[in-house]
Every structure is written in structure tokens, then in C-alpha cells.
Write a protein that holds these residues in place. Structure first.
Motif, PDB file in Angstrom:
ATOM      1  N   GLY A 133      44.114  23.225 -65.133  1.00 18.81           N
ATOM      2  CA  GLY A 133      44.657  23.969 -64.060  1.00 18.81           C
ATOM      3  C   GLY A 133      46.131  24.471 -64.227  1.00 18.81           C
ATOM      4  N   ALA A 134      46.503  24.638 -63.111  1.00 17.65           N
ATOM      5  CA  ALA A 134      48.109  25.129 -63.296  1.00 17.65           C
ATOM      6  C   ALA A 134      48.638  24.434 -61.957  1.00 17.65           C
ATOM      7  CB  ALA A 134      48.155  26.657 -63.150  1.00 17.65           C
ATOM      8  N   SER A 135      50.217  24.187 -62.230  1.00 20.71           N
ATOM      9  CA  SER A 135      50.625  23.467 -60.968  1.00 20.71           C
ATOM     10  C   SER A 135      52.199  24.227 -61.119  1.00 20.71           C
ATOM     11  CB  SER A 135      51.025  22.163 -61.387  1.00 20.71           C
ATOM     12  OG  SER A 135      49.638  21.302 -61.300  1.00 20.71           O
ATOM     13  N   GLY A 146      57.686  15.601 -60.691  1.00 16.92           N
ATOM     14  CA  GLY A 146      58.237  15.793 -59.468  1.00 16.92           C
ATOM     15  C   GLY A 146      57.137  16.152 -58.610  1.00 16.92           C
ATOM     16  N   PRO A 147      57.610  16.200 -57.115  1.00 16.36           N
ATOM     17  CA  PRO A 147      56.631  16.720 -56.043  1.00 16.36           C
ATOM     18  C   PRO A 147      55.793  17.844 -56.448  1.00 16.36           C
ATOM     19  CG  PRO A 147      58.855  15.815 -55.046  1.00 16.36           C
ATOM     20  CD  PRO A 147      59.000  16.108 -56.767  1.00 16.36           C
ATOM     21  N   ILE A 148      54.668  17.989 -56.138  1.00 15.31           N
ATOM     22  CA  ILE A 148      53.687  18.898 -56.298  1.00 15.31           C
ATOM     23  C   ILE A 148      53.767  20.102 -55.050  1.00 15.31           C
ATOM     24  CG2 ILE A 148      51.366  19.990 -56.524  1.00 15.31           C
ATOM     25  CD1 ILE A 148      50.931  17.260 -58.190  1.00 15.31           C
ATOM     26  N   ILE A 149      54.353  21.496 -55.531  1.00 11.36           N
ATOM     27  CA  ILE A 149      54.298  22.415 -54.438  1.00 11.36           C
ATOM     28  C   ILE A 149      53.008  23.142 -54.137  1.00 11.36           C
ATOM     29  CG2 ILE A 149      55.364  24.563 -53.766  1.00 11.36           C
ATOM     30  CD1 ILE A 149      57.770  23.733 -55.881  1.00 11.36           C
ATOM     31  N   SER A 150      52.263  23.519 -55.257  1.00 11.32           N
ATOM     32  CA  SER A 150      50.859  24.060 -55.104  1.00 11.32           C
ATOM     33  C   SER A 150      50.290  23.801 -56.506  1.00 11.32           C
ATOM     34  CB  SER A 150      50.971  25.339 -54.879  1.00 11.32           C
ATOM     35  OG  SER A 150      51.772  26.202 -55.627  1.00 11.32           O
ATOM     36  N   GLN A 151      48.968  23.833 -56.565  1.00 10.66           N
ATOM     37  CA  GLN A 151      48.304  23.734 -57.860  1.00 10.66           C
ATOM     38  C   GLN A 151      46.870  24.157 -57.579  1.00 10.66           C
ATOM     39  OE1 GLN A 151      47.756  18.938 -57.151  1.00 10.66           O
ATOM     40  NE2 GLN A 151      48.323  19.760 -59.304  1.00 10.66           N
TER      41      GLN A 151
END
Length: 197
Positions: A133-135, A146-151
Motif C-alpha cells: 500500500g501507501a501511507s 509516526g501517526p498515520i494521516i491516511s493510507q
């Protein structure tokens, strides 16, 4: 208007997508400068769009910390609201993270926390997974931790090579990045809240 500095190490395909998006007068963000840690091909995108560039070569400094201080000095000259590491292949030192966080974000070609580090696409293929995927994350002092914004997930297809898989991940990274920049600029994503969570 959200002002952005983008840092790159390579071809800058995410940077180009962001520059193209920001040509729209309605887009609420502008790239004010593009930096690199080497003579990166992607700097040509910035030049084509009339965006100032700077290079802080890693090899020109005796330590990662001194390189980081020089990099931070360059970034601060532009007083950005947001700094984006996009295909930037160096870990930034803690002083840089502390100075810019949480307004420092990074694109990554894997579905984190799976496959952190510089060889995410190769590692996914080596692990034999059917999806990667992509994050997009807020940068902290860990490696892609670090904290995930979107993925978003991306299928691994039979016979995929590292190059082929990476080419399918890149458009997803670009979309995640542009959507997040829009949401940050419009107040729909609160990076400070994400970093505290």
C-alpha cells in the motif's frame, strides 16, 4: 493559504503532482520552495514551475546533526506552514523533527506499520504478501513510525517486479498526499491532534 516546503531525493513525481494541483487558483496551498539532499532530478519540476530550490548535500557535512542543522536553516528561511518529505531518502535528525513537528509529514510506499524503511517495495515482494500500500504519516523520531494521516491498500500482482509494483503505488501516494494537503489547509485534518493521540 498553506505554504509548503517539499524535500526530495529523486525524481519528484509526488512533487510534480502537488505543483500541478496548486496551479488551480482554488487549491488552498502553495509550494514556496523545494529542497534536496543531493542533485535530484526532481528539482527540474520546481524550476519548470518557477519555484525556488535549495540543496543541502549530506556528504558536505561531518555529521548527520550538522547536516540537519543546515537543512533546518534552509527550510526556516521560507517560513513554511508545512514541510513534506516526499521520496526524501534521509532520516532527519531529532532536532529537525522537534523544530518542525507536527507540521512535518512523509509519504511512504507501504501500508504502515508494514515494511518501514528505505526498501519498502522490495521488502513487500520478498515477504510474499498479496497486498501492500501507501501511507502518509506525521514524522517522528522513529523509522516511518509516526501517526498515520491516511493510507490505502495496493494489490501485489503475480510476477510483479519492484519497479512495476512501485509504479502502481506512486499514483496512490500522490492522491493521498494531495487529499491530505487539501484537508490540512481546510482544517479537516488537525496534525497537532494526530500527533498527541
Amino acid at each position: 493559504m498553506l505554504s509548503i516546503v517539499v524535500l526530495i531525493s529523486g525524481g519528484g513525481s509526488n512533487l510534480r503532482a502537488l505543483l500541478e494541483a496548486s496551479e488551480d487558483a482554488e487549491f488552498p496551498a502553495r509550494v514556496v520552495a523545494v529542497g534536496a539532499d543531493r542533485d535530484a532530478d526532481g528539482l527540474e519540476h520546481a524550476e519548470r514551475f518557477g519555484i525556488p530550490t535549495f540543496t543541502v548535500p549530506f556528504t558536505s557535512y561531518p555529521s548527520r546533526e550538522e547536516w540537519g542543522d543546515a537543512l533546518l536553516e534552509q527550510i526556516r528561511q521560507w517560513e513554511p506552514d508545512l514541510t513534506i518529505l516526499s521520496g526524501f531518502m534521509r532520516l532527519v535528525p531529532p532536532r529537525v523533527v522537534e523544530a518542525l513537528s507536527p507540521w512535518l509529514i512523509n509519504t511512504h510506499p507501504a501500508y504502515l506499520p508494514e515494511f518501514p524503511g528505505a526498501h519498502a517495495v522490495r521488502d513487500a515482494l520478498a515477504a510474499g504478501v498479496t497486498q501492500t500500500g501507501a501511507s502518509l504519516i506525521v514524522v517522528d523520531n522513529g523509522v516511518d513510525a509516526g501517526p498515520i494521516i491516511s493510507q490505502e491498500r495496493v494489490e501485489v500482482e503475480p510476477g510483479d517486479t519492484e519497479a512495476a509494483l512501485h509504479e502502481r503505488i506512486k499514483p496512490v501516494e500522490r492522491r493521498l498526499l494531495i487529499d491530505a494537503v487539501l484537508d490540512i489547509a481546510n482544517g479537516h485534518i488537525d496534525l497537532e491532534e494526530l500527533a498527541r493521540a
